[in-house]
Every structure is written in C-alpha cells, then in structure tokens.
Design an enzyme around this catalytic site. Structure first.
Site, short mmCIF file in Angstrom:
data_model
loop_
_atom_site.label_atom_id
_atom_site.label_comp_id
_atom_site.label_asym_id
_atom_site.label_seq_id
_atom_site.Cartn_x
_atom_site.Cartn_y
_atom_site.Cartn_z
N ASP A 80 0.85 -1.20 0.00
CA ASP A 80 0.00 0.00 0.00
C ASP A 80 0.88 1.25 0.00
OD1 ASP A 80 -2.37 1.43 2.38
OD2 ASP A 80 -2.38 1.46 0.18
N SER A 210 -11.51 4.61 2.46
CA SER A 210 -12.90 4.15 2.45
C SER A 210 -13.40 3.57 3.76
CB SER A 210 -13.10 3.13 1.32
OG SER A 210 -12.91 3.78 0.07
O1 LIG Z 1 -6.68 4.27 1.89
C1 LIG Z 1 -6.29 3.66 2.86
C2 LIG Z 1 -7.09 3.54 4.15
O2 LIG Z 1 -8.05 4.56 4.26
P1 LIG Z 1 -8.84 4.78 5.64
O3 LIG Z 1 -8.02 5.70 6.49
O4 LIG Z 1 -10.17 5.39 5.27
O5 LIG Z 1 -9.00 3.43 6.30
N1 LIG Z 1 -5.12 3.01 2.81
O6 LIG Z 1 -4.32 3.08 1.71
NA NA Z 2 -3.00 0.62 -2.19
ZN LIG Z 3 -4.59 5.01 0.82
#
Ligand SMILES: O=C(COP(=O)(O)O)NO
Ligand code: NA
Ligand SMILES: [Zn+2]
Ligand SMILES: [Ca+2]
Length: 305
Positions: A80, A210
């Site tokens: 991520d 989200s």
């Molecule tokens: O986009 C997110 C998580 O978003 P939140 O803070 O809404 O859980 N991680 O890459």
């Molecule tokens: Na991601």
């Molecule tokens: Zn993010």
C-alpha cells in the site's frame, strides 16, 4: 490461495462488486481479515504500508503469505502506497503479489514515468500494479495533502494515464480521504465522476480512504477511555454505488485500527486484573472480524470466492 491483485480485481470489476483491501500490522489483524474472508467465501486483499513493513518486516509478510497460501479463498498480498520504484521491487522480493506505486503527488509526466518503470519490472515477475492519479485530502503515509492541494481525478486524463503506463488498476480521487476525519458531515463522493471514469476505462478502479468509521465503534472507543473528535467516514451507500461504476478495490485501514483499539481498551477497562495477552488481543481480533464482515457485506464480495 495466494494470487495476484489482478486475479481478484478483474472479476470484481466485471461482476460490479468491491473487494476489501485491509491493512495489517500483526498476526491478529491478518487472522481477522483472512478467517472472515474464508467464513464468507469472499476474495480479499491484505495490504501492508511501508510503515507496516518497517514494523513487521519479512516476519509479518511471512505470516500473511502463509495464511494466504493456506486460505480456501483467493488472497493477494499488496504493498500500500509504495513511495518509490525501489520500495516496490523490495516488496516483490519479499513475496508481495501486488504493489502500489503512489506517485500521484508528482506532475502527470513524472507520475507516468515512475509508474511505467514499476509496471515493466513487476509484469516481468508476474506481479500486478496499482497506480494513482489525483490527490486525496487527508494524510497519506508519507505525504500530508491539505484540502486546497487535493484534486479529483480527471476522467480524460485517467484514460491517457492508463494507456501510457499499462497499470493494472488505478486509484482515483473522488472525494474520499485518509483517516478518521473525512469531512464535516457526510463526505461528498463524486459518483458522476466515478461513473464517467468507469465508462471510459475497463481496468479495476481503486477507492482509498474508504473506512466507514461506524458510530458504534467511535462510541465504544470513547466509552472505553479513548479520545476521538467528531470522526466521520464514508457512507455504506456511497461505497455500494461506487462499486456499480467500476470501483473494485476498497481500502480500509482506520476502521481496523479503531476496532482493535476498542477491543484492547475494553478488556483493560472491564477486567483490570487481566494480563493474558490472548484475552487482551483476542477481543480485538473479534471486534475487527465484525468490521471486516460488515464491509464485505457492503461491497458485495460475499460468496464470490
Ligand atoms: O486508503 C487507505 C485507508 O483509508 P482509511 O483511512 O479510510 O481506512 N489506505 O491506503
Ligand atoms: Na493501495
Ligand atoms: Zn490510501
Ligand atoms: Ca497519492
């Protein structure tokens, strides 16, 4: 079974349902995510940020890979917010089956160039890639983006970006933002913009930021001694609708952070004599599992594995 992000997301886009991409930082979070996916027969993406890699390293990646490999549903391990080409390659070397190169804070051309480099290398190794175009508000792992600099994704630019990079899926800025404070009231999700991008493109689209920040969780968080302001997340209905227009990967981190903290705080508050870590982390795992279950229901991925 351990699969690539593409294996999971191409069917999701075609089937007009979303797949949760949940961030993990330890064994219990990973178990809550994957065991719930198996219980609900749902594909799932387990993601680690660069901060999680710093915290848990190959140990944590191995826990995820082992659970994913033994899982009876498709599971991808995703990087991520990868901040560089090197970071993405390191993750692939660690066994990640999907990587995000987040160069969305750079000008278009630079974002294209950086993304292309990752796509070329990752595809040689059979790994799928997420890129990002547009800028969410809130705080990304390594970038603080204040509201005035946030900009929503331009549909025509998205078509160009996909053609020039070959990215497998694309994170778009459509009104969501990271963290627990996504707006003053119900955050505005630009459904028309999602629909437009969905019409013009065919690859799976990604919604970051989200988490729903459910009122029940924030109530329990405060009740158990936590301090949180007027936190608000993305409405379930907005996520459901977004998945009808091409959103296939839905990122959730904050909800699991809040849920695990609620579990830990409640045990410490209600049973002050308790010091068995299995009791302390066990309830956290339970509360997180309930959050994962709710989200999979909202996104429509239940029974899709
Ligand atoms: O986009 C997110 C998580 O978003 P939140 O803070 O809404 O859980 N991680 O890459
Ligand atoms: Na991601
Ligand atoms: Zn993010
Ligand atoms: Ca970004």
């Amino acid at each position: 079974m351990l699969v690539t992000g593409k294996d999971i997301l191409v069917p999701a886009r075609a089937g007009k349902y979303g797949v949760g991409a949940f961030n993990t930082n330890n064994m219990e979070i990973t178990q809550a995510i994957i065991h719930t996916a198996e219980k609900l027969r749902s594909p799932v993406i387990v993601q680690m940020s660069e901060g999680a890699i710093k915290y848990g390293g190959q140990d944590l990646a191995n826990i995820v890979k082992d659970l994913a490999t033994r899982a009876t549903v498709p599971v991808a391990l995703h990087l991520d917010h990868g901040s560089s080409y090197e970071s993405c390659l390191k993750a692939i070397k660690m066994g990640f089956t999907s990587v995000m190169i987040d160069a969305s804070h750079h000008p278009f051309e630079e974002n294209v160039a950086e993304t292309r480099r990752v796509v070329e290398a990752a595809h040689i190794m059979g790994i799928s890639v997420e890129a990002e175009l547009g800028r969410l508000g809130g705080i990304e792992e390594h970038i603080v983006v204040d509201e005035k600099d946030a900009f929503l994704t331009d549909p025509e630019e998205a078509v160009q970006f996909i053609e020039q990079t070959g990215t497998d899926y694309l994170a778009i800025a459509i009104g969501t933002s990271h963290g627990a404070y996504k707006g003053k009231g119900r955050p505005y999700i630009d459904q028309a913009r999602i629909a437009r991008i969905g019409e013009l493109t065919t690859i799976p689209l990604v919604a970051h930021g989200s988490s729903g920040v459910p009122a029940e969780i924030t109530r329990r968080f405060r009740e158990a001694g936590g301090e949180i302001g007027d936190a608000v997340g993305i409405a379930d209905d907005d996520l459901r609708e977004a998945c009808q227009h091409g959103i296939a990967k839905v990122n959730v981190d904050t909800d699991l952070r809040l849920a695990s903290t609620v579990g830990i705080r409640e045990v410490l508050k209600n049973t002050p004599k308790e010091f068995d870590p299995r009791k302390i982390f066990g309830l956290a795992r339970e509360v997180m599992s309930q959050i994962v279950e709710h989200k999979m229901g909202v996104l429509g991925s239940v029974g899709k594995a």
